[in-house]
Write a protein that holds these residues in place. Structure first.
Motif, mmCIF file in Angstrom:
data_model
loop_
_atom_site.group_PDB
_atom_site.id
_atom_site.type_symbol
_atom_site.label_atom_id
_atom_site.label_comp_id
_atom_site.label_asym_id
_atom_site.label_seq_id
_atom_site.Cartn_x
_atom_site.Cartn_y
_atom_site.Cartn_z
ATOM 1 N N THR A 90 0.851 -1.043 -0.143
ATOM 2 C CA THR A 90 0.175 0.152 0.122
ATOM 3 C C THR A 90 1.243 1.129 -0.115
ATOM 4 O O THR A 90 2.056 1.341 -0.002
ATOM 5 N N LEU A 111 -9.752 -6.985 -6.313
ATOM 6 C CA LEU A 111 -10.017 -8.186 -5.739
ATOM 7 C C LEU A 111 -10.872 -7.291 -4.652
ATOM 8 O O LEU A 111 -11.186 -6.714 -3.831
ATOM 9 N N SER A 123 -9.252 -3.928 -3.285
ATOM 10 C CA SER A 123 -8.554 -4.168 -3.839
ATOM 11 C C SER A 123 -8.130 -3.979 -4.839
ATOM 12 O O SER A 123 -8.150 -4.551 -6.247
ATOM 13 N N SER A 137 -13.640 -8.218 -1.462
ATOM 14 C CA SER A 137 -13.860 -8.776 -0.349
ATOM 15 C C SER A 137 -14.977 -8.614 0.911
ATOM 16 O O SER A 137 -15.207 -7.235 0.386
ATOM 17 N N GLU A 182 -14.520 -4.995 1.140
ATOM 18 C CA GLU A 182 -13.384 -4.261 0.120
ATOM 19 C C GLU A 182 -12.987 -4.414 -0.492
ATOM 20 O O GLU A 182 -12.769 -5.644 -1.320
ATOM 21 N N LEU A 220 -10.366 -15.851 3.589
ATOM 22 C CA LEU A 220 -9.551 -14.446 4.464
ATOM 23 C C LEU A 220 -10.094 -14.587 5.799
ATOM 24 O O LEU A 220 -10.440 -15.127 6.578
ATOM 25 N N ILE A 226 -5.752 1.037 6.962
ATOM 26 C CA ILE A 226 -4.687 -0.431 6.201
ATOM 27 C C ILE A 226 -3.928 0.093 5.910
ATOM 28 O O ILE A 226 -4.278 1.244 5.026
ATOM 29 N N ARG A 238 -12.881 0.467 0.986
ATOM 30 C CA ARG A 238 -14.463 -0.562 2.133
ATOM 31 C C ARG A 238 -15.453 0.770 1.572
ATOM 32 O O ARG A 238 -15.713 1.952 2.219
ATOM 33 N N VAL A 275 -1.122 -2.935 3.379
ATOM 34 C CA VAL A 275 -1.385 -4.017 2.921
ATOM 35 C C VAL A 275 0.053 -5.157 3.038
ATOM 36 O O VAL A 275 0.886 -4.152 2.650
ATOM 37 N N PHE A 324 -2.831 -16.455 -0.979
ATOM 38 C CA PHE A 324 -3.430 -16.880 -2.570
ATOM 39 C C PHE A 324 -2.637 -18.354 -3.417
ATOM 40 O O PHE A 324 -1.126 -18.109 -3.822
ATOM 41 N N PHE A 353 -17.509 -8.907 4.537
ATOM 42 C CA PHE A 353 -17.061 -9.374 5.300
ATOM 43 C C PHE A 353 -19.012 -9.097 5.620
ATOM 44 O O PHE A 353 -19.543 -8.323 5.835
ATOM 45 N N VAL A 356 -7.140 -0.206 -0.786
ATOM 46 C CA VAL A 356 -8.087 -0.380 -0.874
ATOM 47 C C VAL A 356 -9.372 0.029 -0.118
ATOM 48 O O VAL A 356 -8.699 1.359 0.702
#
Lengths: 468, 468
Positions: A18, B76, B95, B78, B93, A60, A25, B29, A27, A80, B80, B27
Motif C-alpha cells: 500500500t 479483488l 482491493s 472481499s 473491501e 480471509l 489499513i 472500504r 497491506v 493465494f 464480510f 483498498v
C-alpha cells in the motif's frame, strides 16, 4: 534470453504494497515458496482449528500477528495458492493497521525469518517470468498506477489487457511463418529452390509496413496523452497570455503585470479537462527586445512552440484595428503552416469591447474563441475547443502506443522491414535478407518480452514502485 | 446517552482505507446495509457463476470493476457479512491498483450509486455503536495507528485489547453494586435503615482511591511514552549541549559554535532508542547575560526543565578544577532536589583529557556518564543510561493510562470518591452522598463509553484518519 530458471522463484520476497505513510489499513505482501510457512509462524488465527495444512486459497483469516509472545497487531491474512495469484507463486497478503511502526515491525519479523525485501516491481517481474503476463502488459501495470487522467488510464488498461501484445503477436507470427520458409530456402540454397512465395511475401511486407507505421504514428498521441498534451500559449507581449494561463489553471500560477515582458521563463502546469491531461505552457511574448533575459525567454518560446501539440495564439482584440488585423493574420499564418500542430486563435480582452467588431469575426473563421482572461469570461468555450481539438486527433486506432520503448522497437522493426523489401528488390542474397527478418522479429519480440535481457528488465522494473 | 438508533446503520459509507497517495495496492472500504448490493453492480467476477446470492463471507473474488462498459480496474473484492466484520455491518473491501485516479474513480462511482463518504473514524464509530468495542478500545485504534515507538504501540495494543476497560468495568461494577444499596437505603430513608454495610463501604472507598490514584499516576508515564519522554539538556554556556544533542540525534540539528550563547531557542527533536521515544530539548546555556534574546532563551530553559522527565546536566570536565567542582556540584544539587525528575550528570569533552581526574570520579557517584559529544565517544553509554532510567520508572502497573481524556475522567472520579468519603465522615445525608457516587460512576462510564454525548463522540472520532 532472460534466464528464467536461476534465482527467481527460489526465494520469498516481501514488501508493503500500500502507499507509504499511515492510514487505516496497510497491506504487506509475500510471494514465493515460503510465503505460507513464514507467515503461519507468526499468525495466531482466531479460529484455533486453522493450520497450514487446512488453510484455503482466496479466503480471509482473522487473528493476531504475534512475535516473541507480543501481539504486534490484529490482522487479516489472505492466501493465494500458486498458480492462482498475481505472481503465479504462493502469495500471502497481511492486512494490518496502517501504522508505520506496525508495518515496519511486521516487515522486520518476516525478513528475520528468511523473506527478502522485494526490489521495486519484483512482484510484477515474477508475474512476467512465470508467464502470467507479457512484458508490455507488465509495463502497463506501472502506467496504470501512474495514470492521472481518464485517457492515460484507458490506454494503460487496454495495454494491460493485452491490446498491444495481440497486435504485435499477430504481426510476429506472420513474420515467423515466413522467416521459417526463408530459412528453409537457405538450407536448400545450393539447389536454388524458392519455397517462399514472393508475391505473398510482398503483401506481407506491405501489411507489416502499414501496421507498423500506424502504430508508430499513434505514439505521438499516446505519449502526449500520457504526459499531458502540450499546449503552448503564444502571442505578442501584454496580450494577456499569463492571465489566460491563470484562468485556465484557476490559480495564480504566473506573475501577471501590465508591464510587457513580465514573463521570461516558460511556466508550465498540467490540468485535466474532461479526462484529458493538458500541459499548458505560458511563454514570453514575441517581440524584438534589447533585454538579454527576455530574449532568452523569447528563444525558448520558439522551442516550446516546436514541442507543442496545440498552440493557443493569443491576441488583444481590444487594441486591434483594420490595419493591425492584417499584421496579426500574417503572424498567425506564419505558424499555422505547421500541419502537425493544431492552432486555436484566442481573442482576449473582450471585456474592453462593447461587441465584437465585424472585421474580426470575418477573418478568423475556424477555431477561434473570444474570451476575457481577466474576468474569466468564456474560458469554458476555450476548454471546449481544446477538448474538441483532442477528439479530432486520429484516435480511430484501437491500439495506441504510449511507451517510448515500444515506439523505438517499432521504429527499428520498420527500418528492418524496409531493408528486407529493398533487399528483395535489389536481389540481395537470401541469407542477408534473413538477417534483417530476424532483426525485425527480435525488435517485435522485445516489446512483449519474448526477447529480453537482464539490463532491459532491470530498466523496466526498476521504475516500478515497491510492493508491485 | 448517545442515541444509537437514529441515523447510523441506515446508510452505507465508503472511503479509501489505505494511506493516501499512489502505490501497488489500495483498498476501498464500504460498510452498511447496501455495501454488497452497491458493489455487486459494478463488479464483474472472473467466476461467472458468482452472484449476490451465493457470494460468501471472508472470501476473495477476482474480477473487473466496470462502469458504463468501461473497465476501471482489475480488483479483488472481499465480503464480510454482518456481524463478522470490523463494524458489525456488511463490509466490502475492494482491493484495486494504487493509482490515485482509479481510487477516485471507484469512489465516485460508489458515491453516485448511493454510498456516502465516511467521516473520519466513522467505521470505528460504527464498531463502537454496534457494540463491537468500547470507547477506550476505539480510542486505542487511533493511538495504535499513530504509534511510532514500541512502548507507545504496546500501550495502545493493551488498551485496544481491553486492558483499561477491564479495570474500569471492575471498579464500576463494584461501585454500582454499592450504589444500588445506597439507593435502596434512600427509598426507605424514612425508616432510617442502613442496608449498606459501612465497613465494607469504607473498604471499597479505599480500594477505589488506591486504584484510581495508581491509574492517575500512571498517566505521567503513559503520556510521555506516547508523546516522547522529554529530556532537557541543560548546563552552563559552551559546555557542548548542542553538540551533545546533535550526537544523540545523529544529525546536525542545532547550530554549534565556540561562541557561548549560540543556542537561544529551545531546539527539540525526537529519537527512538530501544523502543522508547525520547524528546530531546537543547536549551540555552544558564548564565547571567546582558543579551535580551539570550535571556529570554534562559528563561525558557527553566520552563523546559520544569516540563522534562529526565534532565541531562552537561558539564565541561576538561575545564574544571577542584574549586569549580564544588560550584558545579552546588548547581547540580539545586536541580536534583526535584524528586519527580530523573537527573543524569554528563561529563563532556573527555577528548580533551588524558584520563579522568580522581576528584571528578569521586564526586558523582550515580547516574554519571563521561562522553565526548564532539567525537561521538561514549554516546552509547549515555543512551544506555537513558533507557535504564526509563525502565526504572514505575511500570509495574499492567494498565497504563495514556489518554488525557481518561486521565481527566479518573481525576474527576477520584475527587467524587473523596467527597463520598468526606460525606460519610461528616454525616452528610445519604441522598447527597448518592449524588457523588453517581458522579463517580458517570466519570468512569465516560471512559469506556457507557456514557457518551454526541460532542464527545465527535471529538474523539473526528481525530481519526479517513477510512478507519
Amino acid at each position: 534470453m532472460f534466464n528464467k530458471s536461476i534465482g527467481y522463484n527460489q526465494d520469498t520476497i516481501v514488501a508493503v504494497a500500500t502507499p507509504s505513510g499511515s492510514g487505516a489499513i496497510s497491506v504487506i505482501r509475500l510471494s514465493g515458496p515460503n510465503s505460507l510457512s513464514i507467515c503461519i509462524k507468526f499468525f495466531v488465527p482466531a479460529n484455533k482449528k486453522l493450520t497450514r495444512n487446512n488453510i484455503e486459497s482466496h479466503k480471509l483469516y482473522f487473528g493476531n500477528f504475534v512475535s516473541d509472545n507480543t501481539i504486534i497487531d490484529e490482522v487479516l491474512v489472505s492466501y493465494f495458492k500458486n498458480p492462482s495469484s498475481y505472481t503465479s507463486e504462493d502469495v500471502i497478503e497481511i492486512s494490518c493497521h496502517g501504522s508505520e511502526f506496525i508495518q515496519q515491525k511486521i516487515l522486520e519479523i518476516l525478513l528475520d525469518d528468511g523473506a527478502r525485501i522485494a526490489e521495486p516491481g519484483e512482484f510484477t517481474l515474477r508475474a512476467f517470468i512465470n508467464g502470467r503476463m507479457d512484458l508490455s502488459q507488465a509495463e502497463a501495470v506501472a502506467d496504470l498506477i501512474a495514470s492521472q487522467s481518464a485517457s492515460a488510464h484507458s490506454m494503460a488498461m487496454k495495454q494491460m489487457r493485452g491490446g498491444i501484445s495481440e497486435k504485435i503477436n499477430y504481426l510476429r507470427s506472420k513474420l515467423i511463418d515466413f522467416a521459417s520458409l526463408i530459412e528453409l530456402e537457405l538450407d536448400f540454397s545450393e539447389e536454388d529452390v524458392e519455397f517462399a512465395n514472393r508475391e505473398q511475401f510482398f503483401n506481407l511486407i506491405n501489411e507489416l509496413k502499414l501496421e507498423l507505421t500506424s502504430l508508430i504514428s499513434s505514439f505521438s498521441l499516446g505519449n502526449v496523452m500520457k504526459q499531458g498534451i502540450p499546449v503552448a500559449i503564444i502571442g505578442k507581449p501584454n496580450v494577456g497570455k499569463s492571465t489566460l494561463l491563470n484562468a485556465l489553471l484557476n490559480e495564480e500560477k504566473a506573475i501577471v503585470s501590465h508591464i510587457p515582458g513580465t514573463t521570461r521563463d516558460a511556466i508550465e502546469d498540467t490540468f485535466i479537462i474532461e479526462g484529458y491531461k493538458f500541459r499548458f505552457i505560458d511563454t514570453a511574448g514575441l517581440r524584438d527586445s534589447d533585454d538579454i533575459v527576455e530574449n532568452i525567454g523569447i528563444e525558448r518560446t520558439y522551442e516550446k512552440i516546436k514541442q507543442a501539440t496545440i498552440v493557443l495564439y493569443v491576441c488583444d482584440i481590444a487594441n486591434i484595428n483594420n490595419g493591425s488585423v492584417k499584421e496579426v493574420l500574417e503572424e498567425f499564418k506564419q505558424y499555422i503552416q505547421d500541419e502537425t500542430k493544431h492552432f486555436i486563435f484566442v481573442g482576449n480582452k473582450i471585456d474592453q469591447l462593447g461587441r465584437l467588431p465585424s472585421h474580426i469575426k470575418e477573418i478568423f473563421e475556424l477555431d477561434t474563441v473570444f474570451v476575457s482572461a481577466k474576468r474569466k469570461e468564456n474560458i469554458q468555450l476555450l476548454t471546449d475547443a481544446l477538448v474538441k481539438t483532442v477528439k479530432k486527433f486520429n484516435i480511430t486506432n484501437d491500439v495506441i502506443v504510449s511507451n517510448s520503448r515500444h515506439y523505438q522497437a517499432l521504429v527499428n522493426a520498420l527500418s528492418s522491414i524496409v531493408q528486407v523489401e529493398d533487399g528483395f528488390n535489389n536481389d540481395v542474397p537470401t541469407d542477408l535478407i534473413a538477417i534483417d527478418i530476424r532483426h525485425a522479429l527480435h525488435e517485435l519480440g522485445t516489446i512483449t518480452g519474448q526477447i529480453t535481457t537482464d539490463d532491459l528488465l532491470g530498466n523496466i522494473f526498476g521504475k516500478f514502485c515497491i510492493g508491485k
